[in-house]
Design a protein around this motif. Structure first.
Motif, PDB file in Angstrom:
ATOM      1  N   GLU A  66     -10.023  11.683 -34.024  1.00 55.04           N
ATOM      2  CA  GLU A  66      -9.159  10.982 -33.073  1.00 55.04           C
ATOM      3  C   GLU A  66      -9.957  10.533 -31.848  1.00 55.04           C
ATOM      4  O   GLU A  66      -9.814   9.397 -31.384  1.00 55.04           O
ATOM      5  CB  GLU A  66      -8.019  11.913 -32.652  1.00 55.04           C
ATOM      6  CG  GLU A  66      -6.858  11.213 -32.020  1.00 55.04           C
ATOM      7  CD  GLU A  66      -5.699  12.187 -31.834  1.00 55.04           C
ATOM      8  OE1 GLU A  66      -5.321  12.404 -30.671  1.00 55.04           O
ATOM      9  OE2 GLU A  66      -5.199  12.711 -32.844  1.00 55.04           O
ATOM     10  N   ARG A  67     -10.812  11.408 -31.330  1.00 56.87           N
ATOM     11  CA  ARG A  67     -11.647  11.064 -30.175  1.00 56.87           C
ATOM     12  C   ARG A  67     -12.580   9.903 -30.512  1.00 56.87           C
ATOM     13  O   ARG A  67     -12.757   8.969 -29.727  1.00 56.87           O
ATOM     14  CB  ARG A  67     -12.444  12.295 -29.742  1.00 56.87           C
ATOM     15  CG  ARG A  67     -13.159  12.113 -28.427  1.00 56.87           C
ATOM     16  CD  ARG A  67     -13.841  13.381 -27.956  1.00 56.87           C
ATOM     17  NE  ARG A  67     -12.890  14.474 -27.791  1.00 56.87           N
ATOM     18  CZ  ARG A  67     -13.017  15.675 -28.346  1.00 56.87           C
ATOM     19  NH1 ARG A  67     -14.060  15.960 -29.095  1.00 56.87           N
ATOM     20  NH2 ARG A  67     -12.123  16.606 -28.150  1.00 56.87           N
ATOM     21  N   TRP A  68     -13.208   9.950 -31.696  1.00 53.63           N
ATOM     22  CA  TRP A  68     -14.098   8.867 -32.125  1.00 53.63           C
ATOM     23  C   TRP A  68     -13.326   7.555 -32.236  1.00 53.63           C
ATOM     24  O   TRP A  68     -13.803   6.507 -31.808  1.00 53.63           O
ATOM     25  CB  TRP A  68     -14.758   9.210 -33.452  1.00 53.63           C
ATOM     26  CG  TRP A  68     -15.390   8.025 -34.117  1.00 53.63           C
ATOM     27  CD1 TRP A  68     -14.902   7.329 -35.176  1.00 53.63           C
ATOM     28  CD2 TRP A  68     -16.613   7.380 -33.753  1.00 53.63           C
ATOM     29  NE1 TRP A  68     -15.749   6.294 -35.508  1.00 53.63           N
ATOM     30  CE2 TRP A  68     -16.803   6.303 -34.637  1.00 53.63           C
ATOM     31  CE3 TRP A  68     -17.565   7.597 -32.766  1.00 53.63           C
ATOM     32  CZ2 TRP A  68     -17.894   5.455 -34.564  1.00 53.63           C
ATOM     33  CZ3 TRP A  68     -18.655   6.748 -32.701  1.00 53.63           C
ATOM     34  CH2 TRP A  68     -18.818   5.695 -33.584  1.00 53.63           C
ATOM     35  N   THR A  69     -12.145   7.610 -32.820  1.00 56.67           N
ATOM     36  CA  THR A  69     -11.344   6.400 -32.985  1.00 56.67           C
ATOM     37  C   THR A  69     -11.000   5.794 -31.632  1.00 56.67           C
ATOM     38  O   THR A  69     -11.132   4.573 -31.438  1.00 56.67           O
ATOM     39  CB  THR A  69     -10.046   6.718 -33.773  1.00 56.67           C
ATOM     40  OG1 THR A  69     -10.418   7.267 -35.031  1.00 56.67           O
ATOM     41  CG2 THR A  69      -9.206   5.475 -33.983  1.00 56.67           C
ATOM     42  N   HIS A  70     -10.575   6.614 -30.684  1.00 55.21           N
ATOM     43  CA  HIS A  70     -10.251   6.111 -29.348  1.00 55.21           C
ATOM     44  C   HIS A  70     -11.494   5.534 -28.666  1.00 55.21           C
ATOM     45  O   HIS A  70     -11.425   4.488 -28.016  1.00 55.21           O
ATOM     46  CB  HIS A  70      -9.634   7.204 -28.477  1.00 55.21           C
ATOM     47  CG  HIS A  70      -8.251   7.581 -28.892  1.00 55.21           C
ATOM     48  ND1 HIS A  70      -7.220   6.675 -28.968  1.00 55.21           N
ATOM     49  CD2 HIS A  70      -7.726   8.773 -29.255  1.00 55.21           C
ATOM     50  CE1 HIS A  70      -6.117   7.276 -29.358  1.00 55.21           C
ATOM     51  NE2 HIS A  70      -6.402   8.563 -29.551  1.00 55.21           N
TER      52      HIS A  70
END
Length: 120
Positions: A66-70
Motif C-alpha cells: 500500500e505504501r509503495w502504491t501511494h
C-alpha cells in the motif's frame, strides 16, 4: 472437531504445510513472469488462518504494498513510466533467459524473430 487437541494439532500441521508449500511454489515463480508474488501472498493467507506470526507478516506485506502504491502514484508521470519500463525490461530479460536455457516449446511457430533475438 478442533476441540480435540490431537485433531487441532493435526489441522494446524496440515494448514502450515499446505501454506508453506504454496509460499515455496510462489517464491519459485517470482523471477518468472506471472503471479509469483500473488501466490506467495495466498500462501501467507493460508498460514495466517492458524499462525499469528503469519498474520503479522501478511499485515507487513499489505502495508508496504500500500505504501509503495501511494508513493509511486504520487510521483510524476515520467517516474511512473520509467518504473514501468524498467520492470517490463526486467521481465523481458527473465523470459528471454528462461527460453534460452529451456528452449522454445514445440508448439511455438518458427519465426525469424527468434533467430534475431538468439532463441534458435
Amino acid at each position: 472437531m478442533l476441540a480435540n487437541p490431537h485433531t487441532a494439532r493435526l489441522y494446524r500441521t496440515i494448514v502450515g504445510g499446505l501454506g508453506t508449500l504454496v509460499v515455496l511454489i510462489g517464491l519459485a515463480l517470482v523471477p518468472l513472469p506471472g503471479p509469483g508474488w500473488l501466490i506467495v501472498i495466498i500462501g501467507l493467507f493460508i498460514i495466517s488462518s492458524e499462525f499469528h506470526w503469519a498474520q503479522r507478516l501478511l499485515r507487513f506485506v499489505r502495508d508496504n504494498v500500500e505504501r509503495w502504491t501511494h508513493w509511486i502514484m504520487a510521483q510524476p508521470l515520467w517516474v511512473r513510466w520509467t518504473t514501468g519500463a524498467v520492470t517490463a525490461a526486467f521481465v523481458a530479460v527473465i523470459v528471454w533467459l528462461t527460453l534460452k536455457l529451456t528452449g522454445l516449446p514445440d508448439w511455438v511457430p518458427d519465426l525469424r524473430l527468434f533467430d534475431v533475438i538468439g532463441l534458435h
